[in-house]
Design an enzyme around this catalytic site. Sequence first.
Site, short mmCIF file in Angstrom:
data_model
loop_
_atom_site.label_atom_id
_atom_site.label_comp_id
_atom_site.label_asym_id
_atom_site.label_seq_id
_atom_site.Cartn_x
_atom_site.Cartn_y
_atom_site.Cartn_z
N ARG A 32 1.14 3.77 5.23
CA ARG A 32 1.18 3.25 3.87
C ARG A 32 1.60 1.79 3.88
NH1 ARG A 32 -1.70 6.38 2.64
NH2 ARG A 32 -1.64 7.99 1.07
N GLU B 13 -2.44 -3.22 -2.05
CA GLU B 13 -3.84 -2.75 -2.17
C GLU B 13 -4.20 -2.63 -3.65
OE1 GLU B 13 -4.70 0.79 0.11
OE2 GLU B 13 -3.44 0.09 1.76
N HIS C 106 -8.08 0.51 4.65
CA HIS C 106 -7.58 1.87 4.34
C HIS C 106 -8.67 2.92 4.57
CE1 HIS C 106 -4.41 4.16 1.76
NE2 HIS C 106 -5.02 4.98 2.62
C1 MLT Z 1 -4.40 9.89 2.79
O1 MLT Z 1 -3.26 9.83 2.31
O2 MLT Z 1 -4.85 10.95 3.24
C2 MLT Z 1 -5.31 8.69 2.76
O3 MLT Z 1 -4.56 7.53 2.65
C3 MLT Z 1 -6.28 8.86 1.64
C4 MLT Z 1 -7.41 7.90 1.58
O4 MLT Z 1 -8.20 7.84 2.50
O5 MLT Z 1 -7.59 7.21 0.57
#
Ligand code: MLT
Length: 321
Positions: A248, A277, A295
């Site tokens: 994150r 983001e 991401h």
């Molecule tokens: C997740 O938390 O699984 C990913 O960050 C989701 C995503 O790909 O947007």
Amino acid sequence: MVKILANDGIDAIGKTLLENAGFFVETNKAPEGQLIQTINEGNFEVVLVRSATKITAEVMDSCPGIRLIGRAGVGLDNIDTRHADTRGIQVFNTPAASSQSVAELVFSHLFAGVRWLQDANHTMRTVGNTQFNGLKKTYSAGIELQGKTLGIVGFGRIGQAVARMAIGMGMKVIATDPFIQEVNLELNIAQTGQKISIPIQTVSFDTVIAQSDFLSLHVPGKVNGKAVLGADELSRMKKGAGVVNAARGGVIDEDALLQALNTGQLSFAGLDVFENEPTPREDLLVHPKISVSPHIGASTAEAQERIATELAQYIIRYYAR
Ligand code: MLT
């Protein structure tokens, strides 16, 4: 007919499963600022999101028709789950479906970092045919991952998938996690069908920081509003170490990271996630020592199919009760 808004999209396999079970699935994203209106006017009972769409308390309060919120992926940080509880809205996610894909992206950044691919991809395009020999010299001191120590902060499913790959690569793994003392990592050798079990005892965060040649972060977010890797933690790492954040944004302090890269304390970073983001800061994006991606940890055909199938099966079970 129950209506589902998949606001950040859903793989075709999940859409088909849901439609065959009699649901209506909308995959057009609500226009910016019009999520509440879209949900209410479309009578959507189920809202599915990835990490882009935020389901706040205001959205829930303004859309009394929502019964179910599905998170396509792991993190629930973009959904106010406490508020959902108070309103009796069920929230579910797909915690296991994307681990391997995220782990493979971590290694993409590691492989890029130890050979400067993020920079070479750029310079080769611009001066590769006029300064080839100079560039060959610039990137001549790469290192191998094999034999090095990979530190993993957060030893849940994704951290463990990263560890499996690292061990397969011949790396030593050390891991830290406040909730996990020991893990028996199961390695499947596809070539022979063998299964090997490797016990790993977690160690302290400080040990991981001090002993890792490379560090990969797999924690759900900041801890008590603070980055896990700030200036102090980065200064305690081995000189020339590399870090990857596919967890994150904000888990690494971005100012401290730039400082550590510019002074040579770190040799490279791989970033799939950013504090701000979807408009990350420019100085991170153009830095020659940072390998960047938008991401996309879970963005593989396999992960998205697994995620969509799980989401669809959950919704079908929920409405069959
Ligand atoms: C997740 O938390 O699984 C990913 O960050 C989701 C995503 O790909 O947007």
